[in-house]
Design a protein around this motif. Structure first.
Motif, PDB file in Angstrom:
ATOM      1  N   GLY A 169       0.801  -1.214   0.000  1.00 22.15           N
ATOM      2  CA  GLY A 169       0.000   0.000   0.000  1.00 22.15           C
ATOM      3  C   GLY A 169       0.830   1.258   0.000  1.00 22.15           C
ATOM      4  N   ILE A 170       0.190   2.368   0.348  1.00 22.67           N
ATOM      5  CA  ILE A 170       0.834   3.677   0.375  1.00 22.67           C
ATOM      6  C   ILE A 170       1.621   3.843   1.675  1.00 22.67           C
ATOM      7  CG2 ILE A 170       0.361   6.163   0.526  1.00 22.67           C
ATOM      8  CD1 ILE A 170      -1.958   5.728  -1.402  1.00 22.67           C
ATOM      9  N   MET A 171       2.785   4.466   1.560  1.00 27.89           N
ATOM     10  CA  MET A 171       3.614   4.728   2.734  1.00 27.89           C
ATOM     11  C   MET A 171       4.377   6.023   2.522  1.00 27.89           C
ATOM     12  SD  MET A 171       6.709   2.461   4.383  1.00 27.89           S
ATOM     13  CE  MET A 171       5.591   1.379   5.281  1.00 27.89           C
ATOM     14  N   GLN A 172       4.603   6.744   3.609  1.00 28.88           N
ATOM     15  CA  GLN A 172       5.408   7.967   3.568  1.00 28.88           C
ATOM     16  C   GLN A 172       6.405   7.958   4.718  1.00 28.88           C
ATOM     17  OE1 GLN A 172       3.976  11.525   5.276  1.00 28.88           O
ATOM     18  NE2 GLN A 172       4.746  12.864   3.672  1.00 28.88           N
ATOM     19  N   LEU A 173       7.627   8.375   4.438  1.00 27.43           N
ATOM     20  CA  LEU A 173       8.625   8.629   5.477  1.00 27.43           C
ATOM     21  C   LEU A 173       8.859  10.133   5.554  1.00 27.43           C
ATOM     22  CD1 LEU A 173      11.467   6.010   4.803  1.00 27.43           C
ATOM     23  CD2 LEU A 173       9.307   5.691   6.019  1.00 27.43           C
ATOM     24  N   GLN A 174       9.005  10.655   6.763  1.00 30.16           N
ATOM     25  CA  GLN A 174       9.376  12.048   6.948  1.00 30.16           C
ATOM     26  C   GLN A 174      10.732  12.108   7.651  1.00 30.16           C
ATOM     27  OE1 GLN A 174       6.424  15.244   7.527  1.00 30.16           O
ATOM     28  NE2 GLN A 174       5.088  13.629   8.280  1.00 30.16           N
ATOM     29  N   PHE A 175      11.579  13.013   7.187  1.00 24.20           N
ATOM     30  CA  PHE A 175      12.905  13.140   7.792  1.00 24.20           C
ATOM     31  C   PHE A 175      13.314  14.608   7.813  1.00 24.20           C
ATOM     32  CE2 PHE A 175      13.436  12.220   3.291  1.00 24.20           C
ATOM     33  CZ  PHE A 175      14.396  13.124   2.859  1.00 24.20           C
ATOM     34  N   ILE A 176      14.240  14.920   8.706  1.00 23.36           N
ATOM     35  CA  ILE A 176      14.816  16.250   8.799  1.00 23.36           C
ATOM     36  C   ILE A 176      16.175  16.223   8.120  1.00 23.36           C
ATOM     37  CG2 ILE A 176      15.668  18.068  10.329  1.00 23.36           C
ATOM     38  CD1 ILE A 176      12.684  17.768  10.516  1.00 23.36           C
ATOM     39  N   ASP A 177      16.356  17.097   7.129  1.00 21.08           N
ATOM     40  CA  ASP A 177      17.642  17.219   6.444  1.00 21.08           C
ATOM     41  C   ASP A 177      18.420  18.326   7.129  1.00 21.08           C
ATOM     42  OD1 ASP A 177      19.432  16.419   4.575  1.00 21.08           O
ATOM     43  OD2 ASP A 177      18.176  16.828   2.832  1.00 21.08           O
ATOM     44  N   SER A 178      19.492  17.959   7.803  1.00 16.96           N
ATOM     45  CA  SER A 178      20.303  18.939   8.522  1.00 16.96           C
ATOM     46  C   SER A 178      21.758  18.780   8.091  1.00 16.96           C
ATOM     47  CB  SER A 178      20.177  18.722  10.036  1.00 16.96           C
ATOM     48  OG  SER A 178      21.008  17.659  10.448  1.00 16.96           O
ATOM     49  N   PRO A 179      22.620  19.748   8.418  1.00 15.63           N
ATOM     50  CA  PRO A 179      24.040  19.615   8.067  1.00 15.63           C
ATOM     51  C   PRO A 179      24.687  18.375   8.665  1.00 15.63           C
ATOM     52  CG  PRO A 179      23.540  21.882   8.681  1.00 15.63           C
ATOM     53  CD  PRO A 179      22.320  21.064   9.012  1.00 15.63           C
ATOM     54  N   GLU A 180      24.124  17.864   9.768  1.00 15.45           N
ATOM     55  CA  GLU A 180      24.712  16.689  10.433  1.00 15.45           C
ATOM     56  C   GLU A 180      24.236  15.374   9.824  1.00 15.45           C
ATOM     57  OE1 GLU A 180      23.220  19.229  12.256  1.00 15.45           O
ATOM     58  OE2 GLU A 180      25.206  20.149  12.479  1.00 15.45           O
ATOM     59  N   GLY A 181      23.183  15.407   9.013  1.00 14.97           N
ATOM     60  CA  GLY A 181      22.683  14.168   8.425  1.00 14.97           C
ATOM     61  C   GLY A 181      21.183  14.199   8.214  1.00 14.97           C
ATOM     62  N   ARG A 182      20.653  13.057   7.798  1.00 14.34           N
ATOM     63  CA  ARG A 182      19.210  12.915   7.603  1.00 14.34           C
ATOM     64  C   ARG A 182      18.639  12.128   8.772  1.00 14.34           C
ATOM     65  NH1 ARG A 182      20.638  11.831   1.908  1.00 14.34           N
ATOM     66  NH2 ARG A 182      20.013  13.666   0.705  1.00 14.34           N
ATOM     67  N   TYR A 183      17.686  12.732   9.476  1.00 12.32           N
ATOM     68  CA  TYR A 183      17.115  12.137  10.676  1.00 12.32           C
ATOM     69  C   TYR A 183      15.693  11.679  10.387  1.00 12.32           C
ATOM     70  CZ  TYR A 183      21.025  14.183  13.258  1.00 12.32           C
ATOM     71  OH  TYR A 183      22.275  14.511  13.720  1.00 12.32           O
ATOM     72  N   LEU A 184      15.482  10.375  10.412  1.00  6.55           N
ATOM     73  CA  LEU A 184      14.134   9.843  10.223  1.00  6.55           C
ATOM     74  C   LEU A 184      13.304  10.163  11.462  1.00  6.55           C
ATOM     75  CD1 LEU A 184      12.213   8.101   8.465  1.00  6.55           C
ATOM     76  CD2 LEU A 184      13.017   6.117   9.767  1.00  6.55           C
ATOM     77  N   ILE A 185      12.139  10.822  11.251  1.00  7.25           N
ATOM     78  CA  ILE A 185      11.317  11.211  12.398  1.00  7.25           C
ATOM     79  C   ILE A 185       9.929  10.581  12.382  1.00  7.25           C
ATOM     80  CG2 ILE A 185      12.530  13.393  12.761  1.00  7.25           C
ATOM     81  CD1 ILE A 185      10.110  14.776  11.373  1.00  7.25           C
ATOM     82  N   ASP A 186       9.506  10.024  11.249  1.00  7.16           N
ATOM     83  CA  ASP A 186       8.155   9.450  11.247  1.00  7.16           C
ATOM     84  C   ASP A 186       7.972   8.506  10.073  1.00  7.16           C
ATOM     85  OD1 ASP A 186       5.722   9.050  12.401  1.00  7.16           O
ATOM     86  OD2 ASP A 186       4.890  11.019  11.943  1.00  7.16           O
ATOM     87  N   ILE A 187       7.165   7.479  10.302  1.00  6.60           N
ATOM     88  CA  ILE A 187       6.698   6.565   9.263  1.00  6.60           C
ATOM     89  C   ILE A 187       5.184   6.661   9.236  1.00  6.60           C
ATOM     90  CG2 ILE A 187       6.536   4.165   8.495  1.00  6.60           C
ATOM     91  CD1 ILE A 187       9.146   3.599   9.956  1.00  6.60           C
TER      92      ILE A 187
END
Length: 229
Positions: A169-187
């Protein structure tokens, strides 16, 4: 499933454990590490002991699941909250359902996302976006976003999450793009708030999902960077 006629196709994973895993925010750190994302410093707290001795501030406060089943059988929705002080934290916990919560350090950076359709763990298509504005400011959802070209490493991480969850099915990931890296914050293993952006960019995710479930070859095509939501 037993409540539906045999001709009805339920486009959700057949294994209930997949849904339990996909919606459990306490597992985010482990899933992020396996998928090649970073994870914000996190701690699990109990309502009775709402904070460790010296937690970092400000905090992002989340219930274990967005939808919490209460003792009387009803389901209550809990939104992510931000807290800058222990008083804010106490107020946030009092407003959320459940007894255990995830506290994460607030990461400075830009909110981004990747969404698509998976078929029994295999990623079929994906679309990536970046938020220019969020609401509420500092701790909210995408309010104004734009589709961007797929980043190969982000897409690999997305495909890994779909495989780990054996997702359909449908899925979305949300992440924060920062100078230190990509931080996964939600599925978000569901239809999500900014779905209209994928459609505007040329990926009709609901139609692709339906075609898969009906046994036909989905018409995917390419999506267009620069579409706005």
């Amino acid at each position: 499933r037993s409540h539906f006629p045999s001709r009805v196709r339920l486009a959700v994973p057949t294994d209930p454990a997949a849904l339990e895993k996909a919606t459990d925010k306490f597992l985010l750190a482990d899933i992020a590490a396996d998928a090649g994302f970073s994870s914000p410093p996190s701690v699990i707290v109990d309502r009775r002991t709402p904070a460790p001795p010296d937690p970092p501030t400000p905090w992002v406060v989340k219930p274990q699941r967005s939808e919490t089943r209460l003792p009387d059988g009803t389901i209550a929705h809990g939104n992510t909250r931000c807290a800058g002080t222990r008083s804010d934290l106490r107020e946030s916990l009092d407003s959320l359902p459940g007894d255990r919560f995830l506290l994460q350090s607030q990461i400075d950076g830009r909110l981004c996302g990747i969404a698509g359709v998976a078929d029994r763990g295999e990623l079929v298509c994906a679309e990536q976006r970046v938020a220019h504005r969020i609401w509420p400011p500092g701790c909210g959802q995408m309010a104004y976003a734009e589709s961007v070209p797929l980043d190969a490493s982000v897409c690999r991480g997305f495909a890994h999450v779909a495989r780990v969850l054996s997702w359909t099915g449908i899925m979305q990931l949300q992440f924060i793009d920062s100078p230190e890296g990509r931080y996964l914050i939600d599925i978000n293993p569901r239809i999500y708030a900014s779905l209209a952006l994928a459609l505007a960019a040329g990926l009709n995710l609901p139609a692709i999902w339906a075609q898969l479930e009906l046994g036909s070859r989905p018409s995917v095509g390419r999506y267009r960077p620069g579409a706005r939501f």
